[in-house]
Design an enzyme around this catalytic site. Structure first.
Site, PDB file in Angstrom:
ATOM      1  N   ARG A 170       0.820  -1.213   0.000  1.00 17.16           N
ATOM      2  CA  ARG A 170       0.000   0.000   0.000  1.00 17.16           C
ATOM      3  C   ARG A 170       0.855   1.265   0.000  1.00 17.16           C
ATOM      4  O   ARG A 170       0.564   2.228  -0.707  1.00 17.16           O
ATOM      5  CB  ARG A 170      -0.936  -0.015   1.201  1.00 17.16           C
ATOM      6  CG  ARG A 170      -1.952  -1.163   1.198  1.00 17.16           C
ATOM      7  CD  ARG A 170      -2.775  -1.141   2.471  1.00 17.16           C
ATOM      8  NE  ARG A 170      -3.736  -2.231   2.526  1.00 17.16           N
ATOM      9  CZ  ARG A 170      -3.467  -3.435   3.019  1.00 17.16           C
ATOM     10  NH1 ARG A 170      -2.251  -3.687   3.500  1.00 17.16           N
ATOM     11  NH2 ARG A 170      -4.380  -4.388   3.040  1.00 17.16           N
ATOM     12  N   ILE A 171       1.921   1.259   0.819  1.00 20.69           N
ATOM     13  CA  ILE A 171       2.752   2.457   0.908  1.00 20.69           C
ATOM     14  C   ILE A 171       3.559   2.649  -0.367  1.00 20.69           C
ATOM     15  O   ILE A 171       3.660   3.768  -0.891  1.00 20.69           O
ATOM     16  CB  ILE A 171       3.679   2.380   2.135  1.00 20.69           C
ATOM     17  CG1 ILE A 171       2.857   2.323   3.425  1.00 20.69           C
ATOM     18  CG2 ILE A 171       4.632   3.575   2.165  1.00 20.69           C
ATOM     19  CD1 ILE A 171       3.671   2.048   4.672  1.00 20.69           C
ATOM     20  N   ASP A 178      14.525   7.533   7.455  1.00 18.56           N
ATOM     21  CA  ASP A 178      13.600   7.761   8.567  1.00 18.56           C
ATOM     22  C   ASP A 178      13.664   6.600   9.540  1.00 18.56           C
ATOM     23  O   ASP A 178      13.056   6.647  10.602  1.00 18.56           O
ATOM     24  CB  ASP A 178      12.166   7.939   8.037  1.00 18.56           C
ATOM     25  CG  ASP A 178      11.193   8.317   9.136  1.00 18.56           C
ATOM     26  OD1 ASP A 178      11.522   9.226   9.930  1.00 18.56           O
ATOM     27  OD2 ASP A 178      10.103   7.709   9.223  1.00 18.56           O
ATOM     28  N   THR A 209      12.110   4.580   4.307  1.00 15.83           N
ATOM     29  CA  THR A 209      11.100   4.900   5.319  1.00 15.83           C
ATOM     30  C   THR A 209      10.425   3.632   5.821  1.00 15.83           C
ATOM     31  O   THR A 209       9.349   3.689   6.407  1.00 15.83           O
ATOM     32  CB  THR A 209      10.028   5.850   4.739  1.00 15.83           C
ATOM     33  OG1 THR A 209       9.486   5.268   3.551  1.00 15.83           O
ATOM     34  CG2 THR A 209      10.611   7.212   4.425  1.00 15.83           C
ATOM     35  N   SER A 210      11.048   2.489   5.601  1.00 15.78           N
ATOM     36  CA  SER A 210      10.404   1.215   5.893  1.00 15.78           C
ATOM     37  C   SER A 210      10.944   0.567   7.164  1.00 15.78           C
ATOM     38  O   SER A 210      10.362   0.709   8.234  1.00 15.78           O
ATOM     39  CB  SER A 210      10.559   0.274   4.692  1.00 15.78           C
ATOM     40  OG  SER A 210       9.779  -0.879   4.865  1.00 15.78           O
ATOM     41  N   ARG A 211      12.074  -0.139   7.073  1.00 11.86           N
ATOM     42  CA  ARG A 211      12.702  -0.772   8.225  1.00 11.86           C
ATOM     43  C   ARG A 211      14.205  -0.563   8.136  1.00 11.86           C
ATOM     44  O   ARG A 211      14.805  -0.744   7.080  1.00 11.86           O
ATOM     45  CB  ARG A 211      12.373  -2.275   8.289  1.00 11.86           C
ATOM     46  CG  ARG A 211      10.924  -2.590   8.639  1.00 11.86           C
ATOM     47  CD  ARG A 211      10.610  -2.211  10.082  1.00 11.86           C
ATOM     48  NE  ARG A 211       9.230  -2.490  10.449  1.00 11.86           N
ATOM     49  CZ  ARG A 211       8.243  -1.616  10.356  1.00 11.86           C
ATOM     50  NH1 ARG A 211       8.481  -0.394   9.896  1.00 11.86           N
ATOM     51  NH2 ARG A 211       7.022  -1.938  10.727  1.00 11.86           N
ATOM     52  N   GLU A 246      18.273   1.728  15.610  1.00 12.29           N
ATOM     53  CA  GLU A 246      17.413   2.757  16.205  1.00 12.29           C
ATOM     54  C   GLU A 246      16.805   2.358  17.537  1.00 12.29           C
ATOM     55  O   GLU A 246      16.335   3.215  18.293  1.00 12.29           O
ATOM     56  CB  GLU A 246      16.285   3.133  15.243  1.00 12.29           C
ATOM     57  CG  GLU A 246      15.220   2.073  15.071  1.00 12.29           C
ATOM     58  CD  GLU A 246      14.109   2.516  14.123  1.00 12.29           C
ATOM     59  OE1 GLU A 246      12.954   2.572  14.559  1.00 12.29           O
ATOM     60  OE2 GLU A 246      14.408   2.813  12.946  1.00 12.29           O
ATOM     61  N   HIS A 289      12.084   8.170  12.639  1.00 12.45           N
ATOM     62  CA  HIS A 289      10.973   7.234  12.421  1.00 12.45           C
ATOM     63  C   HIS A 289       9.632   7.943  12.634  1.00 12.45           C
ATOM     64  O   HIS A 289       8.785   7.512  13.414  1.00 12.45           O
ATOM     65  CB  HIS A 289      11.085   6.026  13.357  1.00 12.45           C
ATOM     66  CG  HIS A 289      10.429   4.789  12.805  1.00 12.45           C
ATOM     67  ND1 HIS A 289      10.878   3.514  13.081  1.00 12.45           N
ATOM     68  CD2 HIS A 289       9.358   4.625  11.985  1.00 12.45           C
ATOM     69  CE1 HIS A 289      10.110   2.632  12.470  1.00 12.45           C
ATOM     70  NE2 HIS A 289       9.177   3.291  11.808  1.00 12.45           N
ATOM     71  N   ASP A 305       9.230  -6.462  -6.768  1.00 10.33           N
ATOM     72  CA  ASP A 305       8.483  -7.091  -5.693  1.00 10.33           C
ATOM     73  C   ASP A 305       8.430  -8.584  -5.991  1.00 10.33           C
ATOM     74  O   ASP A 305       8.203  -8.968  -7.143  1.00 10.33           O
ATOM     75  CB  ASP A 305       7.057  -6.513  -5.621  1.00 10.33           C
ATOM     76  CG  ASP A 305       6.345  -6.861  -4.317  1.00 10.33           C
ATOM     77  OD1 ASP A 305       6.168  -8.064  -4.039  1.00 10.33           O
ATOM     78  OD2 ASP A 305       5.957  -5.932  -3.592  1.00 10.33           O
TER      79      ASP A 305
END
Length: 357
Positions: free
Chosen positions: A161-162, A271, A245-247, A276, A308, A182
């Site tokens: 979705r993102i 992010d 911006t994921s993991r 982290e 994050h 993917d």
């Protein structure tokens, strides 16, 4: 029923309290206890009167923590994750202990996608540096030159979705060409997002070779851990910008430092960060941070690091709280729960399906 929520901030308490008092979400309000510290083996005892516990993205829940929860006089029956990822939970042990587990698989995907776009533009047009200059009365433009995004190629790694929301903005908003990779391609969904003449799926190596911007939107699994490493960075188009911006664990930090030093990697926006867990969501401004890799990253003028916050919008926090409480009600009252990862000692079927974030 009683829910104990760990790793909370004031905004978590605000949105969970609001959802708990909303009859459309919770017909009968639950008892909710909030703790600011994470769920660990030593803090698990504070859930001694709870039916379920709620954990956040950086709470590590190995088998030892799960066994501590099940060993309480009143056994905890469910773990609620107020995040999409679940790589931090030992699902096999949860299954063996008959602990139910559910997550929040989708919460305003546009929030994270829009933040990824903001990072791309900030890094590209150097607005963060311009802001600081002007505040000091410096209106010089040297060193602030960027590139026009129109017509550039954007690579999207992961089209959940993102990823699709990000692709939609870059294609329809900026006029970029989109390529995606993917393991479970969704051709029709990609075409719907970027337009009939837009994106197409390619292998990761090809995506890295042709993309001016690469944005990561895939979950952290054994297959994707350090998907960005020395070998894959060598295949990246010289001067390309990388956004995550994921993991954090998708990126090998030392490898990107080397690529930045050699000037092969044109820019980096993070992010999330693989180390982290001990840093993010806390104020360390009066401390000496011991993470040398993170400190080295922040010396580069073409690197952005944020804490994050991609998910951090009112809409997303509302959906996270409401979905978590719906999961709570469904798991504890034996109702169908579409977000279950483990249910009554069985891995949910969707745990074997491709993970979408």
């Amino acid at each position: 029923m009683h829910l104990v929520v760990f790793s909370t901030k004031p905004y978590d308490r605000e949105f969970f309290t609001r959802a708990n008092n909303n009859p459309a979400v919770t017909p009968t309000p639950h008892t909710i206890t909030f703790h600011s510290f994470p769920l660990t083996q030593s803090t698990a005892s504070l859930a001694h009167e709870a039916d379920a516990v709620c954990a956040f993205v950086n709470d590590a829940l190995p088998g030892s923590v799960l066994r501590a929860l099940r060993g309480l006089p009143q056994e905890v029956r469910a773990i609620l994750l107020r995040c999409a990822g679940y790589n931090n939970v030992d699902l096999a042990t949860a299954k063996n202990l008959s602990l139910s587990v559910a997550n929040v698989p989708a919460y305003s995907p546009e929030a994270v996608a829009e933040f990824a776009v903001a990072l791309v533009q900030t890094l590209n047009r150097k607005t963060h540096r311009a802001y600081n200059r002007v505040r000091e009365g410096n209106f010089e433009l040297s060193g602030l030159m960027g590139q026009t995004l129109y017509g550039k190629t954007v690579g999207v790694v992961g089209t959940g979705r993102i990823g699709l929301a990000f692709a939609r903005v870059m294609a329809r908003g900026f006029g970029c060409k989109v390529v995606a990779t993917d393991p479970f391609p969704a051709e029709e969904r990609l075409k719907e997002a970027v337009g009939p003449d837009g994106g197409n799926y390619v292998e990761l190596d090809e995506l890295l070779r042709v993309s001016d911007v690469v944005s990561l939107h895939c979950p952290l699994t054994d297959d994707t851990k350090h998907i960005i490493n020395g070998e894959t960075l060598a295949k990246l188009k010289k001067g390309a910008v990388l956004v995550n911006t994921s993991r954090g664990g998708l990126v090998n930090t030392q490898s990107v430092i080397a690529a930045l030093k050699s000037k092969h990697l044109g820019g980096l926006a993070l992010d999330v960060y693989e180390g982290e867990g001990e840093l993010f969501y806390q104020d360390h401004s009066a401390e000496i941070i011991q993470d040398d890799d993170l400190m080295r990253l922040m010396t580069f003028p073409n690197v952005l690091v944020s804490g994050h916050q991609g998910f951090f919008t009112e809409e997303a926090l509302t959906e996270i709280a409401e979905c978590t409480l719906r999961n709570f009600d469904e798991l504890l009252n034996d109702k169908p729960c579409k977000n279950a990862l483990v249910r009554q000692g069985q891995l949910a079927r969707r745990d074997s399906l491709p993970v979408r974030i």
